[in-house]
Write a protein that holds these residues in place. Structure first.
Motif, PDB file in Angstrom:
ATOM      1  N   SER A 108     -53.315 -38.588 -69.252  1.00  0.00           N
ATOM      2  CA  SER A 108     -52.377 -38.108 -68.230  1.00  0.00           C
ATOM      3  C   SER A 108     -52.107 -36.617 -68.407  1.00  0.00           C
ATOM      4  CB  SER A 108     -51.057 -38.892 -68.299  1.00  0.00           C
ATOM      5  OG  SER A 108     -51.265 -40.227 -67.901  1.00  0.00           O
TER       6      SER A 108
ATOM      7  N   GLN B   2     -49.455 -41.679 -61.666  1.00  0.00           N
ATOM      8  CA  GLN B   2     -49.506 -43.005 -62.271  1.00  0.00           C
ATOM      9  C   GLN B   2     -48.347 -43.849 -61.721  1.00  0.00           C
ATOM     10  OE1 GLN B   2     -50.050 -42.819 -66.461  1.00  0.00           O
ATOM     11  NE2 GLN B   2     -50.253 -45.018 -66.694  1.00  0.00           N
TER      12      GLN B   2
ATOM     13  N   ASP C 152     -54.863 -41.269 -61.684  1.00  0.00           N
ATOM     14  CA  ASP C 152     -54.436 -41.644 -63.032  1.00  0.00           C
ATOM     15  C   ASP C 152     -54.136 -43.129 -63.047  1.00  0.00           C
ATOM     16  OD1 ASP C 152     -53.565 -41.677 -65.607  1.00  0.00           O
ATOM     17  OD2 ASP C 152     -51.892 -40.285 -65.321  1.00  0.00           O
ATOM     18  N   GLU C 153     -54.983 -43.886 -63.723  1.00  0.00           N
ATOM     19  CA  GLU C 153     -54.840 -45.342 -63.840  1.00  0.00           C
ATOM     20  C   GLU C 153     -54.668 -46.000 -62.466  1.00  0.00           C
ATOM     21  OE1 GLU C 153     -55.157 -46.600 -66.857  1.00  0.00           O
ATOM     22  OE2 GLU C 153     -54.377 -45.141 -68.295  1.00  0.00           O
TER      23      GLU C 153
HETATM   24 MG    MG Z   1     -51.530 -41.912 -69.105  1.00  0.00          MG
END
Ligand code: MG
Ligand code: ADP
Ligand code: MG
Length: 239
Positions: A43, A87, A159-160
């Motif tokens: 991140s 995220q 992100d994810e």
């Molecule tokens: Mg992360």
């Protein structure tokens, strides 16, 4: 010329070196994975590429389309075509999903909004729902992905993208990214899931803030599964 070049990046947070000597590249038309365990610095890398001031590098450069953007603001990077899907999606409480999606690009018609929703497996009725606590985390995630799709960024950083309570199937997410590539975007996927990385054109394995392997997504997946233990030892909250 690569679309994105991250060179020798070092990022510190509260006196700790989080990223050190990190190099990655994204070519036009690629879906690139960055795979690493929880705490590896994924991140931090995303925030630093997007230009969050708290993640300004202490060393190294971020080059986008041949321009050194290391000192550029988030706004200028967004204008240049970089988009980060958070995220945990930012909240636009109160406005409708349709209004939220319309912020992505000027002159979007209803048909395009409906199509974007269908790509993330949401019905058209969601256009009139409000962005509020009644939406589940998974629904927010899908809406965020639809919004990134509609922005048509040159570089989408996710992100994810697979995290969230009601997941889109991996095949659906990858189909969305491949469609984004067909429509001119390049995609940088940040993930702790080796099955996600294995679906990318190319992947980097990062551990303790630097790249320990670069290669075909399959090779990175194999290495991650067999050799990545030292990384996990240092991560108390590994996934
Ligand atoms: Mg992360
Ligand atoms: P990942 O996304 O791979 O899980 P992060 O980039 O969130 O990793 O975090 C990388 C490392 O940086 C972790 O060890 C984390 O504890 C540390 N870190 C993250 N944010 C901060 C912060 N604000 N201050 C100090 N350390 C931080
Ligand atoms: Mg984490």
């Amino acid at each position: 010329e690569p679309l994105l070049l991250v060179e020798d990046l070092e990022v510190q947070r509260e006196g700790n070196v989080i990223l050190k000597g990190l190099d990655i590249k994204v070519n036009r038309g690629e879906v690139v994975g960055v795979l690493g365990r929880n705490g590896a610095g994924k991140s931090t890398l995303a925030y630093s590429i997007m230009g969050l001031p708290q993640y300004a590098p202490s060393k190294g450069r971020v080059i986008f389309e041949g321009q050194d953007v290391t000192d550029w603001s988030i706004t200028d990077r967004a204008r240049a075509g970089i988009t980060l899907a958070w995220q945990h999606p930012a909240r636009y409480e109160g406005i409708t999903v349709g209004e939220y999606l319309s912020l992505s690009r000027k002159d979007l018609g209803r048909q395009e909004l409906l199509e974007a929703l269908s790509l993330v497996q949401l019905e058209g009725a969601y256009l009139d729902r409000r962005v509020d606590k009644a939406l589940s985390g998974g629904e927010r995630k899908r809406i965020e992905l639809a919004s990134v799709y509609l922005m048509r960024p040159k570089l989408a950083i996710l992100d994810e993208p697979d995290s969230g309570v009601d997941l889109l199937a991996l095949v659906e997410i990858m189909e969305l990214f491949r469609r984004m590539v067909r429509e001119g975007s390049s995609v940088l996927i940040i993930t702790h899931r080796e099955d996600v990385a294995a679906q990318c054109n190319r992947s980097y394995l990062i551990c303790r803030g630097h790249v320990i392997l670069e290669g075909s997504a399959e090779a990175v997946k194999r290495y991650f599964m067999s050799q990545c233990e030292p990384c996990s030892d240092s991560s108390p909250d590994l996934v």
